[in-house]
Write a protein that holds these residues in place. Structure first.
Motif, PDB file in Angstrom:
ATOM      1  N   PHE A 243       0.836  -1.200   0.000  1.00 14.84           N
ATOM      2  CA  PHE A 243       0.000   0.000   0.000  1.00 14.84           C
ATOM      3  C   PHE A 243       0.870   1.249   0.000  1.00 14.84           C
ATOM      4  CE2 PHE A 243      -2.813  -3.072   2.137  1.00 14.84           C
ATOM      5  CZ  PHE A 243      -3.941  -2.959   1.337  1.00 14.84           C
TER       6      PHE A 243
ATOM      7  N   VAL B 132     -10.267   1.261   4.658  1.00 15.28           N
ATOM      8  CA  VAL B 132      -9.785  -0.120   4.588  1.00 15.28           C
ATOM      9  C   VAL B 132     -10.930  -1.059   4.211  1.00 15.28           C
ATOM     10  CG1 VAL B 132      -8.818  -2.031   5.934  1.00 15.28           C
ATOM     11  CG2 VAL B 132      -7.891   0.272   6.193  1.00 15.28           C
TER      12      VAL B 132
ATOM     13  N   LEU C 296      -4.647   0.048   8.267  1.00 11.40           N
ATOM     14  CA  LEU C 296      -4.078  -1.032   7.456  1.00 11.40           C
ATOM     15  C   LEU C 296      -3.065  -1.842   8.257  1.00 11.40           C
ATOM     16  CD1 LEU C 296      -3.572   0.897   4.104  1.00 11.40           C
ATOM     17  CD2 LEU C 296      -5.065  -1.087   4.433  1.00 11.40           C
TER      18      LEU C 296
ATOM     19  N   THR D 225      -5.506   6.057   8.033  1.00 16.91           N
ATOM     20  CA  THR D 225      -5.667   4.952   7.088  1.00 16.91           C
ATOM     21  C   THR D 225      -4.478   3.998   7.177  1.00 16.91           C
ATOM     22  OG1 THR D 225      -6.947   6.385   5.610  1.00 16.91           O
ATOM     23  CG2 THR D 225      -5.998   4.373   4.655  1.00 16.91           C
TER      24      THR D 225
END
Length: 410
Positions: A4, A389, A20, A16
């Motif tokens: 990512f 997510v 993750l 975020t």
């Protein structure tokens, strides 16, 4: 190759990344931030309020995320030893014509399942002795915190999960296909299996690099603040807001007690001539040309021209700004306030002139683009990160792929 890549080191991008890290331990994650420090722009110029969600349309993402985010932010601060204060807020009706608007706002608070209470002028005086008002709404769940400190804690959690944070790294081009994304930066090329765009004031430009057509453009509005001189801070005990004008998309000038003891008053809302233009003198020709040649801006601006001129008067005249503050605290004088920081709000405006009022997320081949994350994005950052997510997981399930196939470490 990263699993990512997240463009933007503000509180939404970092939340975020944290989500993750927690959802997929071992995934390779990189935060790409063009500035030399994290939380530099909207997050770093935030008022620090932990919002309740009273203003937002029932059932909207903003309303749900604010309510969930308020509780999540308090828990997070308690768990990580971050100073905060649930001091409460009063929303004050100063004039008779504001009383029906206050009643409507109170009903909205109830619809949003908030603990709110209507109070009269005597009870208002008990809470805020120096405020003049006919009536008010008391919102006890509002608070204050330092969102830069919250953001640095998000970043620490990402790094403890072996995530990378690349500062001073500006994205220059993006190519995307069904196998992943290639991000060209001023510090070399970054490859990832998935990209999340949390670039805030530049989110529409990042989306455009991947070929996404959002139908909107980010228009920057600067919010300027004054600060009460130290010997006058006693005038404000909690958070003091006016009843907002329903025909104008900003909350009006208000008083905010900061976690460091300062008291800020503002903001106004004026067009910024630069996307990251915190000073009146800040001008970027490209940014300003984009705004002034965008039909959506003019379609939005013309119906609001009268209110817009009032905002500019508050920007140019300290006396005009003071008068708006004296509606709530009449004893303030010009000597009691001094200029302090300004912030810039990334307002997404559609081509038809409508202002995007809720969160807007667009999907690419291997990317998600958060192109509107309005207030209360800082308050709601933890549930927003988890929701992003969740959208990634859903996206790949819909594509017939297992989520674990994203990750090269699993």
């Amino acid at each position: 190759m990263y699993d990512f890549s997240i463009i933007g080191g503000g509180i939404v991008g970092l939340s975020t990344g944290m989500a993750l890290t927690q959802q997929y331990p071992g995934a390779k994650i990189v935060i790409i931030e063009k500035e030399k420090e994290l939380a530099y722009h909207q997050t770093g110029h935030n008022s620090g309020v932990i919002h309740s969600g009273i203003y937002y349309k029932p059932g909207s993402y903003k309303a749900r995320f604010a309510r969930e985010g308020n509780a999540a932010m308090v828990r997070f601060c308690e768990e990580h030893g971050i100073e905060f204060d649930i001091c409460g807020k009063v929303i004050v009706a100063a004039e008779p014509e504001e009383l029906p608007l206050m009643d409507n706002l109170y009903e909205r608070g109830l619809q949003n399942k908030l603990n709110v209470k209507k109070i009269g002028s005597e009870e208002l005086k008990e809470i805020e002795p120096h405020v003049r008002g006919l009536a008010a709404i008391h919102v006890p769940s509002c608070g204050i915190v330092d969102y830069k400190r919250v953001s640095s804690t998000f970043a620490r959690i990402i790094q403890e999960g072996d995530g990378d944070i690349r500062l001073g790294t500006k994205v220059e081009n993006i190519s995307e296909n069904m196998d992943g994304v290639t991000i060209e930066t001023n510090n070399g090329t970054i490859r990832a299996r998935f990209l999340i765009n949390c670039a805030g004031l530049n989110s529409d430009r990042v989306a455009k690099m991947t070929g996404i057509k959002t139908g909107m453009k980010i228009v920057p509005f600067r919010g300027e603040y004054y600060e009460l001189v130290p010997e006058k801070r006693y005038l404000v005990k909690h958070l003091i807001y006016p009843v907002p004008n329903p025909n104008f998309p900003f909350l009006g000038v208000h008083f905010t007690r900061m976690i460091n003891g300062e008291v800020h008053a503002g903001p106004n809302a004026v067009l910024a001539f630069k996307r990251e233009g915190y000073k009146k003198s800040d001008i970027n020709v490209k940014d300003l040309f984009e705004t002034l040649t965008y039909p959506g801006f003019w379609k939005m601006a013309m119906p609001n021209i009268k209110e817009g001129m009032k905002e500019y008067m508050r920007s140019l005249s300290k006396q005009a700004f003071l008068r708006s503050l004296q509606r709530l605290i009449p004893e303030l004088t010009e000597r009691d306030i001094v200029p302090t920081h300004a912030g810039v709000r990334a307002q997404a405006i559609m081509f038809d002139g409508s202002m995007v009022d809720d969160f807007a997320i667009f999907s690419g081949k291997r990317s998600l683009h958060v192109c509107n994350a309005p207030s209360p994005a800082a308050t709601a950052s933890i549930p927003i990160g988890k929701a992003i997510v969740g959208q990634i997981i859903e996206r790949f399930q819909l594509d017939g792929q297992l989520s674990k196939n994203i990750y090269i470490n699993q």
